[in-house]
Motif scaffolding. Structure first.
Motif, PDB file in Angstrom:
ATOM      1  N   ASP A  42       0.829  -1.208   0.000  1.00 13.06           N
ATOM      2  CA  ASP A  42       0.000   0.000   0.000  1.00 13.06           C
ATOM      3  C   ASP A  42       0.866   1.262   0.000  1.00 13.06           C
ATOM      4  OD1 ASP A  42      -2.435  -1.429   0.030  1.00 13.06           O
ATOM      5  OD2 ASP A  42      -2.279  -1.705   2.191  1.00 13.06           O
ATOM      6  N   ALA A  43       2.024   1.199   0.674  1.00 14.42           N
ATOM      7  CA  ALA A  43       2.908   2.373   0.708  1.00 14.42           C
ATOM      8  C   ALA A  43       3.465   2.653  -0.693  1.00 14.42           C
ATOM      9  CB  ALA A  43       4.051   2.133   1.694  1.00 14.42           C
ATOM     10  N   ILE A  44       3.790   1.587  -1.435  1.00 11.96           N
ATOM     11  CA  ILE A  44       4.286   1.781  -2.808  1.00 11.96           C
ATOM     12  C   ILE A  44       3.155   2.316  -3.682  1.00 11.96           C
ATOM     13  CG2 ILE A  44       5.199   0.600  -4.859  1.00 11.96           C
ATOM     14  CD1 ILE A  44       6.726  -1.276  -2.951  1.00 11.96           C
ATOM     15  N   VAL A  45       1.957   1.767  -3.490  1.00  9.71           N
ATOM     16  CA  VAL A  45       0.791   2.269  -4.249  1.00  9.71           C
ATOM     17  C   VAL A  45       0.632   3.771  -3.990  1.00  9.71           C
ATOM     18  CG1 VAL A  45      -1.739   2.185  -4.434  1.00  9.71           C
ATOM     19  CG2 VAL A  45      -0.416   0.046  -4.314  1.00  9.71           C
ATOM     20  N   ALA A  46       0.737   4.158  -2.722  1.00  7.66           N
ATOM     21  CA  ALA A  46       0.576   5.581  -2.374  1.00  7.66           C
ATOM     22  C   ALA A  46       1.636   6.427  -3.080  1.00  7.66           C
ATOM     23  CB  ALA A  46       0.667   5.756  -0.860  1.00  7.66           C
ATOM     24  N   ALA A  47       2.877   5.930  -3.109  1.00  6.23           N
ATOM     25  CA  ALA A  47       3.960   6.692  -3.751  1.00  6.23           C
ATOM     26  C   ALA A  47       3.719   6.811  -5.260  1.00  6.23           C
ATOM     27  CB  ALA A  47       5.300   6.005  -3.478  1.00  6.23           C
ATOM     28  N   LYS A  48       3.233   5.725  -5.875  1.00  2.80           N
ATOM     29  CA  LYS A  48       2.958   5.762  -7.327  1.00  2.80           C
ATOM     30  C   LYS A  48       1.815   6.731  -7.633  1.00  2.80           C
ATOM     31  CE  LYS A  48       4.801   1.229  -8.470  1.00  2.80           C
ATOM     32  NZ  LYS A  48       4.644  -0.003  -9.239  1.00  2.80           N
ATOM     33  N   VAL A  49       0.810   6.691  -6.786  1.00  6.81           N
ATOM     34  CA  VAL A  49      -0.328   7.609  -6.960  1.00  6.81           C
ATOM     35  C   VAL A  49       0.177   9.061  -6.926  1.00  6.81           C
ATOM     36  CG1 VAL A  49      -2.363   8.512  -5.735  1.00  6.81           C
ATOM     37  CG2 VAL A  49      -2.128   6.049  -6.139  1.00  6.81           C
ATOM     38  N   ASN A  50       1.059   9.355  -5.979  1.00  9.72           N
ATOM     39  CA  ASN A  50       1.598  10.722  -5.874  1.00  9.72           C
ATOM     40  C   ASN A  50       2.351  11.123  -7.139  1.00  9.72           C
ATOM     41  OD1 ASN A  50       0.571  10.763  -3.324  1.00  9.72           O
ATOM     42  ND2 ASN A  50       2.540  10.408  -2.290  1.00  9.72           N
ATOM     43  N   ARG A  51       3.172  10.201  -7.654  1.00 10.29           N
ATOM     44  CA  ARG A  51       3.937  10.503  -8.879  1.00 10.29           C
ATOM     45  C   ARG A  51       2.986  10.784 -10.045  1.00 10.29           C
ATOM     46  NH1 ARG A  51       8.603  11.748  -6.906  1.00 10.29           N
ATOM     47  NH2 ARG A  51       9.607  10.087  -5.768  1.00 10.29           N
ATOM     48  N   LEU A  52       1.955   9.963 -10.165  1.00 14.42           N
ATOM     49  CA  LEU A  52       1.028  10.120 -11.295  1.00 14.42           C
ATOM     50  C   LEU A  52       0.271  11.442 -11.190  1.00 14.42           C
ATOM     51  CD1 LEU A  52      -0.277   6.465 -11.506  1.00 14.42           C
ATOM     52  CD2 LEU A  52       1.073   7.667 -13.255  1.00 14.42           C
ATOM     53  N   LEU A  53      -0.215  11.745 -10.000  1.00 18.50           N
ATOM     54  CA  LEU A  53      -0.992  12.980  -9.851  1.00 18.50           C
ATOM     55  C   LEU A  53      -0.106  14.199 -10.139  1.00 18.50           C
ATOM     56  CD1 LEU A  53      -3.172  12.077  -6.738  1.00 18.50           C
ATOM     57  CD2 LEU A  53      -3.937  12.305  -9.115  1.00 18.50           C
ATOM     58  N   ALA A  54       1.159  14.115  -9.728  1.00 20.70           N
ATOM     59  CA  ALA A  54       2.077  15.230 -10.007  1.00 20.70           C
ATOM     60  C   ALA A  54       2.277  15.395 -11.512  1.00 20.70           C
ATOM     61  CB  ALA A  54       3.414  14.998  -9.309  1.00 20.70           C
ATOM     62  N   ALA A  55       2.137  14.298 -12.254  1.00 18.38           N
ATOM     63  CA  ALA A  55       2.298  14.347 -13.714  1.00 18.38           C
ATOM     64  C   ALA A  55       0.945  14.532 -14.419  1.00 18.38           C
ATOM     65  CB  ALA A  55       2.977  13.063 -14.205  1.00 18.38           C
TER      66      ALA A  55
END
Ligand code: PEP
Length: 254
Positions: free
Chosen positions: A110-123
């Motif tokens: 879930d922590a990796i999912v959260a980090a990926k979500v952050n990267r995508l939203l920033a892009a």
């Protein structure tokens, strides 16, 4: 009104020629079919075919998504693809995150999912965030706890404005690729539960605006009754998205 979506996850299937043929078949089907224009169609091919699909998407109203993204920004991460790279394709507007296959085969937490979500939203790419229980968890009656944890730990760090950019896919793992589908009642029960969690965290307006897809052996024969549920806003489709006629037939279920 929240967006209805039918998204195809091709997974690790098709050669380049076969991918081209599938896209061309989808275009033919779209020409012959009257689809509800309120339904957003998305194809999620493997990375090497993103450009092929965005070329087709150029003249059409369907969108393109990736199947994965790195949790890191850039640099020495051999084999990884960053959100910034996806963004540079311009027509890649979506990306699947936290698919159960990534969680179970590649240790995506879930922590990796959260980090990926952050990267995508920033892009400015819309994450399609998957959640769902495995069979043993369903049999033990733990599906609500599992889904609550995945949604809370993967998404609820976002502020309300960012959360509005999320699509969720509920995919009971026991139904993925098995031919076993959740019953419409089972799907509705969890979708309503997820919407309630969102409501408690972000309020009813955001909860009502969040698109929640069902995934797990969705096919032309069961799509209509699944999509008829008030909290099911479409589907994330695996196997049936590899054939243009089945994929479009599912989109026509709306
Ligand atoms: C999936 O893997 O997201 C999926 C829903 O697969 P299938 O439709 O093949 O069950």
């Amino acid at each position: 009104m929240r967006k209805k979506i039918v998204a195809g996850n091709w997974k690790m299937n098709k050669t380049f020629e076969q991918a081209d043929e599938l896209m061309s078949d989808i275009m033919d089907q779209l020409e012959q079919t009257e689809l509800n224009r309120d339904v957003q169609l998305i194809v999620c091919p493997p990375f090497p075919y993103l450009e092929l699909c965005t070329d087709y998407a150029n003249d059409s109203y369907f969108a393109v998504g990736a199947q994965n993204v790195s949790d890191q920004e850039r640099g020495a991460y051999t084999g990884e693809v960053s959100a910034e790279m996806l963004k540079s394709f311009e027509l890649v507007d979506y990306c699947i995150v936290g698919h159960s296959e990534r969680r179970s085969y590649y240790g995506e937490t879930d922590a990796i999912v959260a980090a990926k979500v952050n990267r995508l939203l920033a892009a400015e790419i819309t994450p399609i965030v998957c959640c769902g229980e495995v069979l043993a968890e369903r049999e033990a009656g733990k599906q609500f706890d599992v889904v609550r944890r995945q949604i809370t730990d993967g998404l609820f760090h976002l502020d309300a404005d960012l959360f509005k950019g999320i699509v969720i896919a509920y995919e009971p793992v026991w139904a993925i690729g098995t031919g076993k589908t959740a019953t419409p009642d089972q799907a509705q029960e969890i979708h309503a539960f997820i919407r309630q969690l969102i409501c408690e965290k972000y309020g009813n307006e955001i909860a009502q605006d969040t698109t929640i897809l069902y995934g797990g052996s969705c096919k032309p024969s069961n799509a209509k009754e699944l999509f008829a549920n008030p909290d099911v806003d479409g589907g994330l489709i695996g196997g049936a998205s590899l054939k243009a006629d089945e994929f479009i037939a599912i989109a026509k279920a709306f």
